[in-house]
Design a protein around this motif. Structure first.
Motif, mmCIF file in Angstrom:
data_model
loop_
_atom_site.group_PDB
_atom_site.id
_atom_site.type_symbol
_atom_site.label_atom_id
_atom_site.label_comp_id
_atom_site.label_asym_id
_atom_site.label_seq_id
_atom_site.Cartn_x
_atom_site.Cartn_y
_atom_site.Cartn_z
ATOM 1 N N GLY A 1 -14.093 -10.051 -4.570
ATOM 2 C CA GLY A 1 -13.539 -9.509 -5.799
ATOM 3 C C GLY A 1 -14.700 -9.284 -6.756
ATOM 4 N N TYR A 2 -14.405 -8.930 -7.996
ATOM 5 C CA TYR A 2 -15.490 -8.781 -8.957
ATOM 6 C C TYR A 2 -14.977 -9.023 -10.374
ATOM 7 C CZ TYR A 2 -13.743 -3.978 -9.728
ATOM 8 O OH TYR A 2 -12.964 -2.883 -10.008
ATOM 9 N N VAL A 3 -15.914 -9.348 -11.250
ATOM 10 C CA VAL A 3 -15.608 -9.648 -12.650
ATOM 11 C C VAL A 3 -16.331 -8.639 -13.527
ATOM 12 C CG1 VAL A 3 -15.844 -11.325 -14.527
ATOM 13 C CG2 VAL A 3 -15.283 -12.107 -12.206
ATOM 14 N N GLY A 4 -15.587 -7.897 -14.303
ATOM 15 C CA GLY A 4 -16.184 -6.959 -15.244
ATOM 16 C C GLY A 4 -16.608 -5.647 -14.615
ATOM 17 N N ARG B 1 -5.526 -9.330 -9.339
ATOM 18 C CA ARG B 1 -6.945 -9.111 -9.612
ATOM 19 C C ARG B 1 -7.735 -8.780 -8.358
ATOM 20 N NH1 ARG B 1 -7.800 -11.429 -14.862
ATOM 21 N NH2 ARG B 1 -5.798 -12.199 -15.579
ATOM 22 N N LEU B 2 -7.129 -8.961 -7.196
ATOM 23 C CA LEU B 2 -7.799 -8.636 -5.944
ATOM 24 C C LEU B 2 -7.294 -7.343 -5.321
ATOM 25 C CD1 LEU B 2 -7.993 -12.167 -4.260
ATOM 26 C CD2 LEU B 2 -9.807 -10.929 -5.445
ATOM 27 N N THR B 3 -6.350 -6.671 -5.988
ATOM 28 C CA THR B 3 -5.824 -5.419 -5.452
ATOM 29 C C THR B 3 -6.891 -4.333 -5.536
ATOM 30 O OG1 THR B 3 -3.626 -6.037 -6.253
ATOM 31 C CG2 THR B 3 -3.949 -3.751 -5.575
ATOM 32 N N GLU C 1 -13.608 -16.899 -16.120
ATOM 33 C CA GLU C 1 -12.607 -17.932 -16.367
ATOM 34 C C GLU C 1 -11.213 -17.454 -15.961
ATOM 35 O OE1 GLU C 1 -11.127 -20.638 -20.175
ATOM 36 O OE2 GLU C 1 -11.654 -18.532 -20.483
ATOM 37 N N ASN C 2 -10.904 -16.202 -16.298
ATOM 38 C CA ASN C 2 -9.590 -15.641 -15.953
ATOM 39 C C ASN C 2 -9.450 -15.448 -14.444
ATOM 40 O OD1 ASN C 2 -9.280 -15.569 -18.704
ATOM 41 N ND2 ASN C 2 -9.452 -13.343 -18.880
ATOM 42 N N PHE C 3 -10.541 -15.035 -13.800
ATOM 43 C CA PHE C 3 -10.518 -14.848 -12.350
ATOM 44 C C PHE C 3 -10.246 -16.175 -11.646
ATOM 45 C CE2 PHE C 3 -12.286 -14.489 -8.132
ATOM 46 C CZ PHE C 3 -11.964 -13.204 -7.730
ATOM 47 N N LYS C 4 -10.942 -17.227 -12.048
ATOM 48 C CA LYS C 4 -10.745 -18.536 -11.430
ATOM 49 C C LYS C 4 -9.323 -19.044 -11.662
ATOM 50 C CE LYS C 4 -15.539 -20.157 -11.612
ATOM 51 N NZ LYS C 4 -16.476 -21.182 -12.167
#
Length: 278
Positions: free
Chosen positions: A71-74, A215-217, A228-231
């Motif tokens: 996945g990725y953040v940002g 969030r992984l779609t 923090e939101n991803f975790k």
């Protein structure tokens, strides 16, 4: 939060998030502001992580599969700039799965490197009571991590799947899985049963993960903007998966099959326990 949003609506919101609904769609359906939904999801997700850390111990597992899901953040790694924080970019979730009970003993979010792999495997080893057969892909970090986490008390093998790289792909198959052309199984430590070196169950769990965790779609704008939101989203997913979602084959939840709980939990139970988890 508890004084603003009625508990029944909190349960509805958490249920929708755990079933893969986007925050915007939950906002429209429940008439709740997206910032409130976000705060609730983060709080319950963090509580689920603490809850699972406390509950997933002394597991009598015999067969464990591990894998990582991207996945990725940002932003994706190719778009990361020098002035971005270390939290931005690719975020990999390392996941362990019991092949018999389908329970997820632990997971860890981080980079796809030795540091995260070592912490993940050490955490996994601390939760098991038996010598297990462990299977993974050929990520180089796993061999050292298994040695550090289990020592010699494990039967560990790796499986490598090779796929066709025909190019260019026709439009009808561009987003379909490529054809598998060979499978190689390698014994790394101990005496694993070669025929049981497999990551099939954990790869199926990756599909469940992408279906239930928005969030992984892939190919959407539903990615996390903060680590923090991803975790927290991953914590909510695995809390729901282990304790609430009944597995079709087992006809019970994975946590029940593993002997962690004795009954089927509701989303209300999950929210209550997550909020109360120290």
């Amino acid at each position: 939060m508890a004084n603003v949003v009625p508990f029944d609506r909190q349960v509805t919101i958490v249920n929708m998030l755990a079933e893969g609904c986007s925050i915007r769609s939950v906002e429209r359906i429940t008439d709740t502001h997206r910032d409130t939904i976000m705060r609730l999801g983060v709080r319950v997700g963090q509580g689920c992580t603490r809850l699972l850390n406390r509950m997933m111990v002394n597991l009598p597992s015999k067969q464990i599969e591990v894998d990582e899901i991207w996945g990725y953040v940002g932003k994706k790694n190719k778009n990361v700039r020098d002035n971005d924080t270390s939290e931005v970019g690719d975020a990999w979730t390392f996941i362990a799965l019991d092949g018999d009970t389908k329970v997820v003993p632990c997971f860890r979010v981080g980079k796809r490197d030795a540091t995260t792999a070592n912490a993940f495997i050490s955490d996994l080893a601390s939760r098991l009571t038996n010598r297990v057969q462990l299977s993974s892909d050929a990520l180089k970090a796993y061999a050292e991590a298994v040695e550090l986490g289990f020592g010699g008390d494990v039967d560990y093998g790796q499986i490598v799947k090779s796929f066709s790289t025909a190019d260019p792909l026709p439009a009808s198959t561009r987003y379909s899985p490529p054809q598998m052309v060979s499978v190689t199984r390698t014994v790394i430590t101990g005496k694993p049963a070669t025929g049981r070196i497999s990551t099939s169950y954990i790869e199926r769990q990756n599909l469940t993960c992408r279906m239930h965790c928005r969030r992984l779609t892939r190919l959407t704008n539903a990615f996390s903007k903060k680590l923090e939101n991803f975790k927290a989203a991953m914590g909510l997913h695995f809390g729901y998966y282990n304790l609430v979602k009944r597995h079709a084959t087992l006809r019970m939840t994975p946590a029940m099959a593993a002997g962690v709980v004795s009954r089927l939990w509701s989303v209300s139970d999950l929210v209550n326990e997550a909020n109360a988890s120290p």
